[in-house]
Motif scaffolding. Structure first.
Motif, mmCIF file in Angstrom:
data_model
loop_
_atom_site.group_PDB
_atom_site.id
_atom_site.type_symbol
_atom_site.label_atom_id
_atom_site.label_comp_id
_atom_site.label_asym_id
_atom_site.label_seq_id
_atom_site.Cartn_x
_atom_site.Cartn_y
_atom_site.Cartn_z
ATOM 1 N N GLY A 1 -9.794 3.167 -20.194
ATOM 2 C CA GLY A 1 -10.474 2.604 -19.037
ATOM 3 C C GLY A 1 -11.973 2.546 -19.265
ATOM 4 N N MET A 2 -12.721 2.706 -18.188
ATOM 5 C CA MET A 2 -14.168 2.559 -18.257
ATOM 6 C C MET A 2 -14.831 3.475 -19.286
ATOM 7 S SD MET A 2 -17.171 4.142 -17.133
ATOM 8 C CE MET A 2 -16.814 5.089 -15.657
ATOM 9 N N PRO A 3 -14.507 4.791 -19.350
ATOM 10 C CA PRO A 3 -15.184 5.635 -20.336
ATOM 11 C C PRO A 3 -14.906 5.212 -21.774
ATOM 12 C CG PRO A 3 -14.199 6.971 -18.612
ATOM 13 C CD PRO A 3 -13.667 5.589 -18.427
ATOM 14 N N GLY A 4 -13.629 4.937 -22.086
ATOM 15 C CA GLY A 4 -13.295 4.505 -23.438
ATOM 16 C C GLY A 4 -13.952 3.192 -23.794
ATOM 17 N N PHE A 5 -13.975 2.270 -22.838
ATOM 18 C CA PHE A 5 -14.603 0.976 -23.099
ATOM 19 C C PHE A 5 -16.107 1.122 -23.275
ATOM 20 C CE2 PHE A 5 -16.560 -3.029 -21.637
ATOM 21 C CZ PHE A 5 -16.064 -3.869 -22.630
ATOM 22 N N THR A 6 -16.721 2.009 -22.521
ATOM 23 C CA THR A 6 -18.148 2.267 -22.678
ATOM 24 C C THR A 6 -18.458 2.664 -24.121
ATOM 25 O OG1 THR A 6 -18.367 2.932 -20.360
ATOM 26 C CG2 THR A 6 -20.077 3.675 -21.876
ATOM 27 N N ALA A 7 -17.656 3.583 -24.669
ATOM 28 C CA ALA A 7 -17.858 4.019 -26.051
ATOM 29 C C ALA A 7 -17.639 2.871 -27.031
ATOM 30 C CB ALA A 7 -16.904 5.177 -26.357
ATOM 31 N N TYR A 8 -16.561 2.166 -26.851
ATOM 32 C CA TYR A 8 -16.184 1.083 -27.773
ATOM 33 C C TYR A 8 -17.240 -0.024 -27.781
ATOM 34 C CZ TYR A 8 -13.286 -2.802 -29.556
ATOM 35 O OH TYR A 8 -12.797 -3.876 -30.262
ATOM 36 N N ALA A 9 -17.606 -0.510 -26.611
ATOM 37 C CA ALA A 9 -18.523 -1.639 -26.531
ATOM 38 C C ALA A 9 -19.949 -1.231 -26.883
ATOM 39 C CB ALA A 9 -18.476 -2.247 -25.134
ATOM 40 N N GLY A 10 -20.354 -0.029 -26.472
ATOM 41 C CA GLY A 10 -21.699 0.426 -26.790
ATOM 42 C C GLY A 10 -21.916 0.591 -28.287
ATOM 43 N N LEU A 11 -20.879 1.057 -29.002
ATOM 44 C CA LEU A 11 -20.986 1.160 -30.454
ATOM 45 C C LEU A 11 -20.984 -0.223 -31.101
ATOM 46 C CD1 LEU A 11 -18.760 4.205 -31.439
ATOM 47 C CD2 LEU A 11 -21.246 4.013 -31.583
#
Length: 346
Positions: free
Chosen positions: A136-146
């Motif tokens: 969800g949001m936390p995992g996507f934050t990590a993925y997209a931010g990297l």
């Protein structure tokens, strides 16, 4: 439009509202529990009953009246949150009763939500709760931010603050999967051991240690190429002297400042920061994960489900039972007492 439902349910909710704006850290007086009746869903809406409510640090900003990337929650309104919910009544053609969806349902037991803003919980063999965490949001934050800012490469060193949290843990594991050295910063020996023993980080440093800066430097003998900022404060101060030429700093959160009730104390460190930015040609980029959804969401869902499924990325959930425990759980979140993605099981 004909109502798409096979049964009706009582439209009652227990909800937690913002009783007053906190000055500094939230207290029990910040919150108030109410019982209310919900309206019948209109065309395009869903009546949903929540199974899980997500608690995240960004919610502290919504409790204040200051200008931010999202509008403040009005006093007396339900506190906002993403939820995993069961559809009880549907007036939207894409959803049927009994289906599990992710919705923006708030701190309550049930809600009427726009179907256009809901999404089905993926049928990927993983627990539905992961749709609020690593998928969800936390995992996507990590993925997209990297992908957009960190751009970590094999052989580089990445340092991530709040590394035992849902964003930080995923950032470090994705860096390791890319062939980089992952150094996590966390609070306490238990969390540091978790990073190394369970998540496979190369090193972990306790930010509560008196010689934190020296320990961090020892863990990064080749300097730091990417610093993932979740915290701010003394962690950033310790990382800056270690940054390599062309280093990248994705700024995801500043949890150490969320309860601040006035101006910063101590000397002005901005000149030193800007001097380091210039001398090391650093890139510092703040971001909100929603800006990257159009480009990365579909790929994230496919790739992260595979990475979690084969054990490359592991996750931990900190599940608290009972909606009434949400205020204390949230207060503890801002103090670093949770271990993993914090969820309320309604």
């Amino acid at each position: 439009m004909t109502e798409n439902t096979t049964h009706r349910t009582p439209r009652h909710t227990t909800r937690i509202v913002l009783a007053e704006r906190p000055y500094g850290a939230p207290t029990a007086a910040t919150f108030r529990t109410e019982d209310a009746e919900l309206p019948a869903p209109a065309d395009g809406e869903l009546l949903v009953g929540h199974r899980y409510v997500s608690l995240d640090p960004y919610m502290r900003g919504r409790m204040s009246a200051g200008k931010s990337y999202a509008a403040p929650t009005p006093v007396g309104d339900v506190l906002p949150a993403e939820t995993v919910s069961e559809v009880l009544e549907s007036r939207h053609p894409d959803f049927a009763p009994g289906q599990l969806v992710v919705a923006y349902g708030g701190w309550q037991s049930a809600a009427v939500v726009p179907g256009a803003h809901a999404r089905a919980v993926p049928e990927n063999g993983l627990p539905a709760s992961t749709a609020l965490g690593v998928l969800g949001m936390p995992g996507f934050t990590a993925y997209a931010g990297l992908a957009e800012i960190g751009r970590v490469r094999a052989g580089e060193t990445l340092v991530v603050a709040a590394a035992a949290g849902p964003v930080g843990a995923t950032v470090g594991q994705l860096a390791r999967a890319a062939g980089a050295r992952a150094v996590g910063v966390a609070g306490g020996p238990e969390k540091c051991a978790y990073l190394i023993d369970e998540l496979g980080f190369d090193a972990a440093v306790d930010h509560r240690s008196r010689d934190f800066a020296a320990r961090l430097a020892a863990a990064c003998p080749d300097g730091v190429d990417v610093y993932w900022e979740n915290v701010g404060g003394r962690v950033l101060e310790a990382v800056l002297p270690l940054m390599n030429l062309y280093g990248r700093l994705p700024v995801c959160g500043l949890v150490s400042q969320y309860n601040a009730d006035g101006g910063a104390e101590g000397p002005d460190r901005l000149p030193g920061l800007m001097r380091t930015v210039l001398n090391r040609s650093l890139t510092i980029r703040g971001f909100i994960q929603t800006e990257f959804r159009a480009r990365h969401w579909d790929a994230f869902q496919r790739e992260m489900a595979a990475l979690v499924g084969d054990g490359t990325v592991k996750f931990r959930e900190d599940v608290v039972d009972g909606l009434g425990n949400a205020p204390q759980a949230f207060i503890g979140l801002l103090e670093g007492r949770n271990h993993g993605k914090l969820l309320i099981r309604v």
